[in-house]
Design a protein around this motif. Structure first.
Motif, short mmCIF file in Angstrom:
data_model
loop_
_atom_site.label_atom_id
_atom_site.label_comp_id
_atom_site.label_asym_id
_atom_site.label_seq_id
_atom_site.Cartn_x
_atom_site.Cartn_y
_atom_site.Cartn_z
N GLU A 151 0.86 -1.19 0.00
CA GLU A 151 0.00 0.00 0.00
C GLU A 151 0.89 1.24 0.00
O GLU A 151 1.71 1.42 0.90
N LYS A 152 0.73 2.10 -1.01
CA LYS A 152 1.50 3.35 -1.07
C LYS A 152 0.69 4.44 -0.37
O LYS A 152 -0.49 4.62 -0.67
N ILE A 153 1.34 5.16 0.53
CA ILE A 153 0.68 6.23 1.27
C ILE A 153 1.09 7.57 0.66
O ILE A 153 2.28 7.89 0.61
N GLN A 154 0.09 8.33 0.20
CA GLN A 154 0.32 9.62 -0.45
C GLN A 154 -0.67 10.62 0.12
O GLN A 154 -1.67 10.24 0.71
N MET A 155 -0.38 11.91 -0.08
CA MET A 155 -1.30 12.97 0.35
C MET A 155 -1.39 14.03 -0.74
O MET A 155 -0.41 14.29 -1.43
N GLY A 156 -2.54 14.64 -0.85
CA GLY A 156 -2.77 15.68 -1.85
C GLY A 156 -2.41 17.05 -1.36
O GLY A 156 -3.19 17.98 -1.49
N LEU A 157 -1.21 17.19 -0.79
CA LEU A 157 -0.75 18.50 -0.35
C LEU A 157 0.76 18.59 -0.42
O LEU A 157 1.44 17.58 -0.45
N SER A 158 1.25 19.81 -0.47
CA SER A 158 2.69 20.06 -0.44
C SER A 158 3.02 20.71 0.90
O SER A 158 2.19 21.39 1.49
N GLY A 159 4.24 20.49 1.36
CA GLY A 159 4.63 21.10 2.62
C GLY A 159 5.93 20.54 3.14
O GLY A 159 6.71 19.96 2.40
N GLU A 160 6.14 20.73 4.44
CA GLU A 160 7.36 20.29 5.09
C GLU A 160 7.04 19.21 6.12
O GLU A 160 6.05 19.31 6.84
N VAL A 161 7.89 18.19 6.15
CA VAL A 161 7.71 17.11 7.12
C VAL A 161 8.13 17.65 8.49
O VAL A 161 9.29 17.98 8.71
N GLU A 162 7.16 17.78 9.38
CA GLU A 162 7.43 18.29 10.72
C GLU A 162 8.08 17.21 11.59
O GLU A 162 9.05 17.45 12.27
N SER A 163 7.51 15.99 11.54
CA SER A 163 8.10 14.88 12.29
C SER A 163 7.55 13.55 11.78
O SER A 163 6.46 13.49 11.21
N LEU A 164 8.33 12.51 11.99
CA LEU A 164 7.94 11.14 11.65
C LEU A 164 7.56 10.42 12.94
O LEU A 164 8.21 10.58 13.96
N ALA A 165 6.51 9.62 12.87
CA ALA A 165 6.05 8.88 14.05
C ALA A 165 6.36 7.39 13.96
O ALA A 165 6.19 6.66 14.94
N VAL A 166 6.80 6.93 12.78
CA VAL A 166 7.13 5.52 12.59
C VAL A 166 8.43 5.40 11.81
O VAL A 166 8.91 6.37 11.23
N GLN A 167 8.96 4.20 11.82
CA GLN A 167 10.16 3.92 11.02
C GLN A 167 9.98 2.57 10.34
O GLN A 167 9.04 1.83 10.65
N GLU A 168 10.87 2.27 9.42
CA GLU A 168 10.78 1.00 8.70
C GLU A 168 10.80 -0.16 9.69
O GLU A 168 11.56 -0.16 10.65
N GLY A 169 9.91 -1.13 9.46
CA GLY A 169 9.82 -2.29 10.33
C GLY A 169 8.73 -2.19 11.38
O GLY A 169 8.36 -3.19 11.99
N ASP A 170 8.20 -0.98 11.59
CA ASP A 170 7.12 -0.81 12.58
C ASP A 170 5.82 -1.40 12.06
O ASP A 170 5.54 -1.34 10.87
N TYR A 171 5.04 -1.95 12.98
CA TYR A 171 3.70 -2.43 12.63
C TYR A 171 2.71 -1.31 12.89
O TYR A 171 2.82 -0.61 13.89
N VAL A 172 1.76 -1.15 11.98
CA VAL A 172 0.78 -0.07 12.08
C VAL A 172 -0.63 -0.62 11.98
O VAL A 172 -0.85 -1.73 11.49
N ILE A 173 -1.58 0.18 12.47
CA ILE A 173 -3.00 -0.16 12.39
C ILE A 173 -3.74 1.01 11.76
O ILE A 173 -3.22 2.13 11.74
N PRO A 174 -4.95 0.78 11.24
CA PRO A 174 -5.70 1.88 10.64
C PRO A 174 -5.90 3.03 11.63
O PRO A 174 -6.23 2.82 12.80
N GLY A 175 -5.64 4.25 11.14
CA GLY A 175 -5.78 5.44 11.97
C GLY A 175 -4.53 5.84 12.73
O GLY A 175 -4.47 6.92 13.31
#
Length: 81
Positions: A41-65
């Motif tokens: 699943e590719k995650i994209q957004m319809g906006l331009s801007g600056e990445v303020e912070s990342l909350a996950v890293q490669e290898g992390d398990y995620v859930i919807p929301g």
């Protein structure tokens, strides 16, 4: 204005394509998540801007929301002279 990038699926973060304090553009792939069904699943957004912070890293398990990153949107104001 700040926006949250959230996961739409259950899965494992396969790739983080962005870094904190870097610029993103509309519909750029930000993350790739391998779902429990094995789809990518590719995650994209319809906006331009600056990445303020990342909350996950490669290898992390995620859930919807679950929040993946915070983006500060660029607001372009045009003047009428």
């Amino acid at each position: 204005m700040y926006f949250e990038v959230v996961s739409p699926v259950y899965g494992k973060v396969e790739k983080v394509s962005i870094k904190s304090d870097t610029r993103i553009y509309e519909w750029e792939t930000l993350f790739q998540i391998k779902t429990e069904e094995g789809n990518l699943e590719k995650i994209q957004m319809g906006l331009s801007g600056e990445v303020e912070s990342l909350a996950v890293q490669e290898g992390d398990y995620v859930i919807p929301g679950m929040i993946l990153a915070y983006i500060k949107e660029d607001l372009f104001v045009t003047g009428s002279d």
